[in-house]
Design a protein around this motif. Sequence first.
Motif, PDB file in Angstrom:
ATOM      1  N   LEU A  29       0.832  -1.207   0.000  1.00 27.16           N
ATOM      2  CA  LEU A  29       0.000   0.000   0.000  1.00 27.16           C
ATOM      3  C   LEU A  29       0.867   1.257   0.000  1.00 27.16           C
ATOM      4  CD1 LEU A  29      -2.716  -0.979   2.660  1.00 27.16           C
ATOM      5  CD2 LEU A  29      -2.917  -1.065   0.157  1.00 27.16           C
TER       6      LEU A  29
ATOM      7  N   ALA B  54      -7.848   2.182   1.713  1.00 29.03           N
ATOM      8  CA  ALA B  54      -7.673   0.876   1.073  1.00 29.03           C
ATOM      9  C   ALA B  54      -8.574  -0.141   1.748  1.00 29.03           C
ATOM     10  CB  ALA B  54      -6.221   0.427   1.148  1.00 29.03           C
TER      11      ALA B  54
ATOM     12  N   ARG C  29      -9.623  -4.500   1.586  1.00 33.42           N
ATOM     13  CA  ARG C  29      -9.244  -5.828   1.124  1.00 33.42           C
ATOM     14  C   ARG C  29     -10.452  -6.734   1.219  1.00 33.42           C
ATOM     15  NH1 ARG C  29      -7.200 -10.845   2.765  1.00 33.42           N
ATOM     16  NH2 ARG C  29      -5.424 -11.588   1.517  1.00 33.42           N
TER      17      ARG C  29
END
Length: 703
Positions: A589, A688, A690
């Motif tokens: 990241l 971000a 996931r």
Amino acid sequence: MANVDSIAVAPAEPDPTPRNGPASRPAGARAGLSRVRALVAVAPAVLTDGAVIAFALFTVLYHLAFLGDLRPSVTFRIWLLACVVLAVVAVLRARRRAPADSAPADSAPAAHDEPVIGRPATDRRLLIGVVVAAAVAAISAGVAGTGVSLSWWIPAVAGLLAAVGGLLLVRQAWLSGPAPTPAAPAPSTVQSAYALVVSALVGISSFFMARNTPDDVYYVGKSVWIAERDLIPLNDFLFSENVLPAMGSQPPIPSIEVFDGAFANVVGIHASSALWYVLLPIMAVVAALALWRLTHRWAPRRPLLAFTVAIAYLYLVAGDDAALGTFHLLRLHEGKGMFVSAVIPLMWLYLTEWFDNRSRRSLLLIVALSITAIGLTNTAAIILPMLVGAAGFAMLLVGRWKAAVVAAVAALAYPIGSLVVSRLVLGGMTATGADDAFFDAAYTYKRTLLFGVVGVISGLALWCGALLARRRTPALLAAGAALALSVLFVPGVLELLSALSGISVVLWRVPWLLALPTLIGLLCTVRVPAPTPALRRAASGGIAVLLVASFALFATPMWSSKSWVEVHDRPTWKLPQQRQSIAFWIKGLDRPEGLLLAPKTIMRTTPIITSEVRVVLPRDFYLVEYDLSSQFAKDRLLLSDFADGTSSPTPAELTPALDRLDVGTICVYNGNRYARDTAPQLGYREFATRPAPGAMTCFRRVG
């Protein structure tokens, strides 16, 4: 009557008629085949001795590198060149020697090698007393851990009596027997080939079994740090960038992590891959061959059967965190696993050879092995004195005091000396918080030798090993080891050692001084009265089957989930695969500067992946080194509990801790709703996500 395992057949008269077969082979072909057989026969010794000398050399170079401030990669290249030179010299010396015409014969043991329990001149009353005391000790020790109310004094006293009696018996046999005889017969080509094949299979199996332990964050994390920076961290590398004081319980004496990191740096692969895909299989092979060599040297007969039982013991008896099976294949990469699995049997082997022949080669190997031991783990400075003391005391009883003193100096000078120098240069070695981990004699037996049926078998191996081992030196050393451990198992002795030394945290490892797998294997070599050799062999095979069946039925195998092991269908890192995937994802990241706050399991995995991502709490256990009551520790525990979702501190409590630690990124599982809702209130913005499995959301600091 000597035991006969094979029948010699006189060769027939040669047939002068040429034909296609071995007899018609050219002399050159026969000589070549003979050389191959000879090489196979000596291969286990060459591989293990070579590995010991090579790693000892690296350890010395690593320690000397501190004087010149050399980078690990430079030290590794110097070591590699030195190994090439030594290998060339060894080959040239070997070529100057006359080649053997054939491989060593697989001869049966001579009558003077017959163990004490099979000799007609033995004091039968004392022998019966020892066997009875050993049985009482083994059974009561095995039962003591099953919940039965039984005083530990029963196995302690019975075991001490058995050990003293056994030592008296083998001393009597030594003093009343014939003059010293040559060493045991060398292994045959078939025996060595079997050991090599088994060892190779052990090495292959290391690819597919993974046991993640909390200690890996330090040991493997250090290798990763060294590989990525080509520096040796003399200060803390987990909580800071080599700035804070190093943990007092981990002086930088061991070289195994430096070797792995330097190797990875020079070759250009990830340190974890270098460790688990290259070095671990090699270590597994060496450990298995070390076990084979001692078993062959100590077994009075049927060493292949004894070796097979010993290997089965290691694979089938795991489960508990302290069982030897967990330290053999599953934790060899931590150094202490290689110490107990390879160094211990080799030290007993080299001591046996030294007391038998007192050659310079044997003494050199003892010195090299002692350097290898301290290069693997600091525990060597604690266990080796006990082991060598046990061997030396046994040899003193038969008048070999000069050989015992020389062996003690050779085995202890470097480990003790390096520890003293380290303490003088870097300060005292401490074990903060270690007193909480003390285990008494009963619990030490339960943790290491186990309890129930397996505990009884372990006890029989411990207290009867001297009666079963090959006569003279092997039996005497086994008796010395049994006496030393029996004394340590007396209630109050470990407590006294703890009070005097302050090393409570490792005293549960004292059973490591035994070569337990070899002693387990010796149980199937007992000479059972039978009218014919075939029936005697069948009886030995039956005992071996019973032993292996007992391990399979009453213990936890290495591949069981109860052993905290995951078995994969392909080679893998020794990490839970989902955690590994998450750690690599976070590494990739676009993160801001500052520490990473994530669930504890992810933070413990991250240093094994990379040293570039610094985390808030690599492992909470290590905080005892930095004072649990300090703000340093309190902030990390508060934030890690928040990231784990085990507590819900207010933003007013979290903000000062985040600022003091300079946390740049927060990553939490999606199931931790409180952390996800609170992160924006703390000045962090989502950047971000996931997907499942292991769905996670990451936030970065704003501004």
